[in-house]
Design a protein around this motif. Structure first.
Motif, PDB file in Angstrom:
ATOM      1  N   GLU A  66       0.952  -1.037   0.075  1.00  0.00           N
ATOM      2  CA  GLU A  66       0.012  -0.126  -0.195  1.00  0.00           C
ATOM      3  C   GLU A  66       0.936   1.466   0.145  1.00  0.00           C
ATOM      4  O   GLU A  66       2.354   1.353   0.566  1.00  0.00           O
ATOM      5  CB  GLU A  66      -0.772  -0.077   1.268  1.00  0.00           C
ATOM      6  N   VAL A  67       0.706   2.585  -0.483  1.00  0.00           N
ATOM      7  CA  VAL A  67       0.762   3.815  -0.293  1.00  0.00           C
ATOM      8  C   VAL A  67       0.259   4.657   0.937  1.00  0.00           C
ATOM      9  O   VAL A  67      -0.837   4.512   0.161  1.00  0.00           O
ATOM     10  CB  VAL A  67       1.120   3.946  -1.613  1.00  0.00           C
ATOM     11  N   LEU A  68       0.697   4.401   2.163  1.00  0.00           N
ATOM     12  CA  LEU A  68      -0.227   5.892   2.564  1.00  0.00           C
ATOM     13  C   LEU A  68       0.865   7.105   2.678  1.00  0.00           C
ATOM     14  O   LEU A  68       2.109   6.838   3.234  1.00  0.00           O
ATOM     15  CB  LEU A  68       0.454   5.031   4.203  1.00  0.00           C
ATOM     16  N   GLY A  69      -0.103   7.991   2.520  1.00  0.00           N
ATOM     17  CA  GLY A  69       0.702   9.379   2.336  1.00  0.00           C
ATOM     18  C   GLY A  69       0.178  10.013   3.726  1.00  0.00           C
ATOM     19  O   GLY A  69      -1.217   9.324   4.903  1.00  0.00           O
ATOM     20  N   LEU A  70       1.178  10.847   4.105  1.00  0.00           N
ATOM     21  CA  LEU A  70       0.680  11.302   5.869  1.00  0.00           C
ATOM     22  C   LEU A  70       1.297  13.239   4.991  1.00  0.00           C
ATOM     23  O   LEU A  70       2.374  13.630   4.639  1.00  0.00           O
ATOM     24  CB  LEU A  70       2.123  11.247   6.550  1.00  0.00           C
ATOM     25  N   ALA A  71      -0.048  13.774   5.223  1.00  0.00           N
ATOM     26  CA  ALA A  71      -0.021  15.370   4.822  1.00  0.00           C
ATOM     27  C   ALA A  71       0.103  15.936   6.137  1.00  0.00           C
ATOM     28  O   ALA A  71      -1.020  16.024   7.092  1.00  0.00           O
ATOM     29  CB  ALA A  71      -1.021  15.628   3.818  1.00  0.00           C
ATOM     30  N   GLY A  72       0.497  16.728   5.792  1.00  0.00           N
ATOM     31  CA  GLY A  72       0.438  18.469   6.710  1.00  0.00           C
ATOM     32  C   GLY A  72       0.939  19.600   6.424  1.00  0.00           C
ATOM     33  O   GLY A  72       2.346  19.052   5.840  1.00  0.00           O
ATOM     34  N   PHE A 101       4.641   7.349   2.333  1.00  0.00           N
ATOM     35  CA  PHE A 101       4.816   9.272   1.305  1.00  0.00           C
ATOM     36  C   PHE A 101       4.264   9.935   2.444  1.00  0.00           C
ATOM     37  O   PHE A 101       2.725  10.594   2.274  1.00  0.00           O
ATOM     38  CB  PHE A 101       4.388   8.964   0.062  1.00  0.00           C
ATOM     39  N   ILE A 102       5.590  10.825   2.620  1.00  0.00           N
ATOM     40  CA  ILE A 102       5.509  12.007   3.728  1.00  0.00           C
ATOM     41  C   ILE A 102       4.991  13.592   2.575  1.00  0.00           C
ATOM     42  O   ILE A 102       6.294  13.387   1.702  1.00  0.00           O
ATOM     43  CB  ILE A 102       6.584  12.207   4.641  1.00  0.00           C
ATOM     44  N   TYR A 151      -1.167  11.387  -6.517  1.00  0.00           N
ATOM     45  CA  TYR A 151      -1.021  10.981  -7.525  1.00  0.00           C
ATOM     46  C   TYR A 151      -0.905   9.566  -7.117  1.00  0.00           C
ATOM     47  O   TYR A 151      -0.667   9.073  -8.064  1.00  0.00           O
ATOM     48  CB  TYR A 151      -0.663  11.730  -7.785  1.00  0.00           C
ATOM     49  N   ILE A 152      -0.281   9.629  -6.456  1.00  0.00           N
ATOM     50  CA  ILE A 152       0.341   7.960  -6.038  1.00  0.00           C
ATOM     51  C   ILE A 152      -0.422   7.216  -4.905  1.00  0.00           C
ATOM     52  O   ILE A 152      -0.836   6.289  -4.403  1.00  0.00           O
ATOM     53  CB  ILE A 152       1.740   8.590  -5.727  1.00  0.00           C
ATOM     54  N   CYS A 153      -0.838   7.987  -4.268  1.00  0.00           N
ATOM     55  CA  CYS A 153      -1.135   7.574  -2.749  1.00  0.00           C
ATOM     56  C   CYS A 153      -2.813   6.658  -3.129  1.00  0.00           C
ATOM     57  O   CYS A 153      -3.973   6.584  -3.092  1.00  0.00           O
ATOM     58  CB  CYS A 153      -1.805   7.875  -1.313  1.00  0.00           C
ATOM     59  N   ASP A 154      -2.859   5.577  -1.730  1.00  0.00           N
ATOM     60  CA  ASP A 154      -3.890   4.502  -2.236  1.00  0.00           C
ATOM     61  C   ASP A 154      -4.870   5.049  -0.301  1.00  0.00           C
ATOM     62  O   ASP A 154      -5.809   5.141  -0.705  1.00  0.00           O
ATOM     63  CB  ASP A 154      -3.968   3.300  -1.808  1.00  0.00           C
ATOM     64  N   ARG A 155      -4.114   5.818   0.611  1.00  0.00           N
ATOM     65  CA  ARG A 155      -4.908   5.958   1.608  1.00  0.00           C
ATOM     66  C   ARG A 155      -4.288   7.004   2.237  1.00  0.00           C
ATOM     67  O   ARG A 155      -2.692   7.501   1.685  1.00  0.00           O
ATOM     68  CB  ARG A 155      -5.230   5.133   2.967  1.00  0.00           C
ATOM     69  N   ILE A 156      -4.789   8.271   3.203  1.00  0.00           N
ATOM     70  CA  ILE A 156      -4.467   9.667   2.964  1.00  0.00           C
ATOM     71  C   ILE A 156      -4.233   9.967   4.975  1.00  0.00           C
ATOM     72  O   ILE A 156      -5.478   9.757   5.077  1.00  0.00           O
ATOM     73  CB  ILE A 156      -4.530  10.625   2.772  1.00  0.00           C
ATOM     74  N   GLY A 208      -8.010   8.320   6.292  1.00  0.00           N
ATOM     75  CA  GLY A 208      -8.843   7.108   5.195  1.00  0.00           C
ATOM     76  C   GLY A 208      -8.507   6.373   3.807  1.00  0.00           C
ATOM     77  O   GLY A 208      -7.373   7.752   2.915  1.00  0.00           O
ATOM     78  N   ASP A 209      -9.018   6.008   2.709  1.00  0.00           N
ATOM     79  CA  ASP A 209      -8.926   5.864   1.680  1.00  0.00           C
ATOM     80  C   ASP A 209      -9.127   7.956   0.665  1.00  0.00           C
ATOM     81  O   ASP A 209      -9.206   8.254   0.727  1.00  0.00           O
ATOM     82  CB  ASP A 209     -10.172   5.219   0.725  1.00  0.00           C
ATOM     83  N   LEU A 210      -8.655   7.322  -0.430  1.00  0.00           N
ATOM     84  CA  LEU A 210      -7.789   8.804  -1.317  1.00  0.00           C
ATOM     85  C   LEU A 210      -9.149   9.091  -1.339  1.00  0.00           C
ATOM     86  O   LEU A 210      -9.135  10.576  -1.715  1.00  0.00           O
ATOM     87  CB  LEU A 210      -7.015   7.891  -2.042  1.00  0.00           C
ATOM     88  N   ARG A 211     -10.159   7.825  -2.106  1.00  0.00           N
ATOM     89  CA  ARG A 211     -12.098   8.951  -2.291  1.00  0.00           C
ATOM     90  C   ARG A 211     -12.391   9.588  -1.114  1.00  0.00           C
ATOM     91  O   ARG A 211     -13.020  10.230  -1.458  1.00  0.00           O
ATOM     92  CB  ARG A 211     -12.215   7.234  -3.171  1.00  0.00           C
ATOM     93  N   ASP A 212     -13.080   9.131   0.045  1.00  0.00           N
ATOM     94  CA  ASP A 212     -12.951   9.183   1.108  1.00  0.00           C
ATOM     95  C   ASP A 212     -11.998  10.596   1.412  1.00  0.00           C
ATOM     96  O   ASP A 212     -12.520  11.600   1.450  1.00  0.00           O
ATOM     97  CB  ASP A 212     -13.085   8.508   2.072  1.00  0.00           C
ATOM     98  N   ILE A 213     -11.410  10.612   1.207  1.00  0.00           N
ATOM     99  CA  ILE A 213     -10.388  12.002   1.993  1.00  0.00           C
ATOM    100  C   ILE A 213     -10.861  12.964   1.305  1.00  0.00           C
ATOM    101  O   ILE A 213     -10.901  14.132   1.180  1.00  0.00           O
ATOM    102  CB  ILE A 213      -9.142  11.651   2.142  1.00  0.00           C
ATOM    103  N   TYR A 214     -11.229  13.336  -0.755  1.00  0.00           N
ATOM    104  CA  TYR A 214     -10.865  13.366  -0.982  1.00  0.00           C
ATOM    105  C   TYR A 214     -12.814  14.144  -1.354  1.00  0.00           C
ATOM    106  O   TYR A 214     -12.769  15.493  -1.982  1.00  0.00           O
ATOM    107  CB  TYR A 214     -10.433  13.483  -2.980  1.00  0.00           C
TER     108      TYR A 214
END
Ligand code: SF4
Length: 354
Positions: free
Chosen positions: A52-58, A222-223, A232-237, A249-255
């Motif tokens: 999986e690709v988990l993005g961490l954003a902030g 992925f930070i 572009y790249i993450c499955d969850r964020i 959550g999933d990319l779809r839910d977060i966006y």
């Protein structure tokens, strides 16, 4: 929220904290003031499934880079557990950790700073292979040339003997990716991996990372500060604010249905290529507060456009969003007991929480 016995889970963070003590002045010591600390990460839990690709954003100061370093045990946690494939990294001896290191690698933001300027590209890329897998010079060279070809660092035999300053920015980042992959890791922590690359090569690098993920069966943490890149790249964020995970959550839910006002503000800050949609209103006001004395209750309440009295009094916990399994947000008004105070939620009955 997570299950250590689930074999699909590669990395798990369990209530992880990292507090950096602040040096006290003589006056503070004489006055007997208690030791202060920067609470960079303050009780964060999440997991990443294999592949999986988990993005961490902030924003800067949210604690996402510290999380990356804790995940690799480049930093020791103040509290909590970091578990890689069922092994608690906190408990490993120096020798056990050294053996485990080949399974987790890092791609830093600045390739110039992360490549040794005194090593040729071949030496730098092959260093980990030599230490962890095979020190035979011919084997190292073969492995380096092969991985250089895979990441598009060609002609590999020519670039092998170049020094980092002789390569372009994009080539240097490919060298860093090659160095990370040569030990055949399971987990890659990519910390703003394209932030310093020219705009023209960013998509190429992201495409390369996606392609290598499939080929090498990789898992990425992925930070990024940039939710457009994450998309572009993450499955969850996961979204971090001042040392806390506030939504995941999933990319779809977060966006599609961001629930935390901070996530909504970050998404509103993503530029859109349409001048008619531009606004002069900043999506979020003020600076991120000091992590030595974070605000009481919800740490976002000093900047939140919908904050209510309860927000400065009680800390919200991550709760699952109704009807969206795996989507969690920490907000009294969106997932907590105070939904009736949410201006978006006009139909809610005014029932005080028990
Ligand atoms: Fe805003 Fe309150 Fe929700 Fe925090 S808990 S995000 S301050 S509404």
């Amino acid at each position: 929220m997570t299950d250590q016995t689930n074999h699909d889970v590669l990395l798990e963070m369990k209530d992880v904290k990292k507090h950096f003590p602040v040096k006290q002045s003589v006056f503070e010591r004489v006055a007997g003031e208690s030791q202060k600390a920067v609470r960079a990460v303050d009780g964060v839990s999440f997991h990443i499934n294999r592949g999986e690709v988990l993005g961490l954003a902030g924003e800067s100061g949210s604690g996402k880079t510290t999380i990356g370093r804790l995940a690799l045990r480049l930093l020791d946690a103040t509290d909590g557990q970091v578990i890689l494939d069922g092994v608690v990294l906190n408990d490993l001896s120096a020798e056990e950790l050294r053996r485990t290191r080949k399974r987790m690698q890092v791609i830093f933001q600045d390739p110039m700073a992360s490549l040794n300027p005194r090593m040729t590209i071949g030496e730098g890329v092959g260093h980990g292979y030599k230490i962890h897998l095979n020190s035979d010079p011919a084997a190292v060279r073969r492995a380096v040339l092969e991985i250089m070809e895979k990441v598009g660092l060609t002609p590999a035999d020519v670039l092998y003997d170049k020094y980092p300053h002789q390569l372009s920015g994009g080539q240097r980042q490919r060298a860093v990716i090659a160095r990370a992959l040569i030990t055949r890791p399971d987990l890659i922590v990519a910390d703003e991996p394209i932030a310093m690359a020219d705009v023209s090569v960013r998509v190429l690098l992201l495409d390369l990372m996606k392609q290598l993920k499939e080929e090498f069966n990789l898992t990425y943490l992925f930070i990024t500060h940039d939710l457009a890149t994450a998309k572009y790249i993450c499955d969850r964020i996961g979204v971090m604010y001042l040392g806390k995970l506030v939504e995941i959550g999933d990319l779809r839910d977060i966006y599609g249905n961001p629930r935390h006002p901070y996530t909504q503000a970050l998404l509103a800050a993503v530029p859109v290529p349409d001048p008619t949609l531009r606004t002069d209103d900043p999506p979020i006001r003020g600076e991120i507060p000091n992590a030595i004395n974070p605000p009481s209750g919800c740490r976002f309440h000093t900047r939140c456009p919908i904050a209510a009295d309860i927000c400065s009094q009680e800390e919200p916990v991550l709760r699952e969003v109704d009807g969206e399994p795996g989507h969690f947000a920490a907000c009294h008004l969106r997932t907590g007991d105070y939904k009736h105070l949410d201006p978006e939620n006009q139909d809610a009955t005014e029932a005080p929480p028990q």
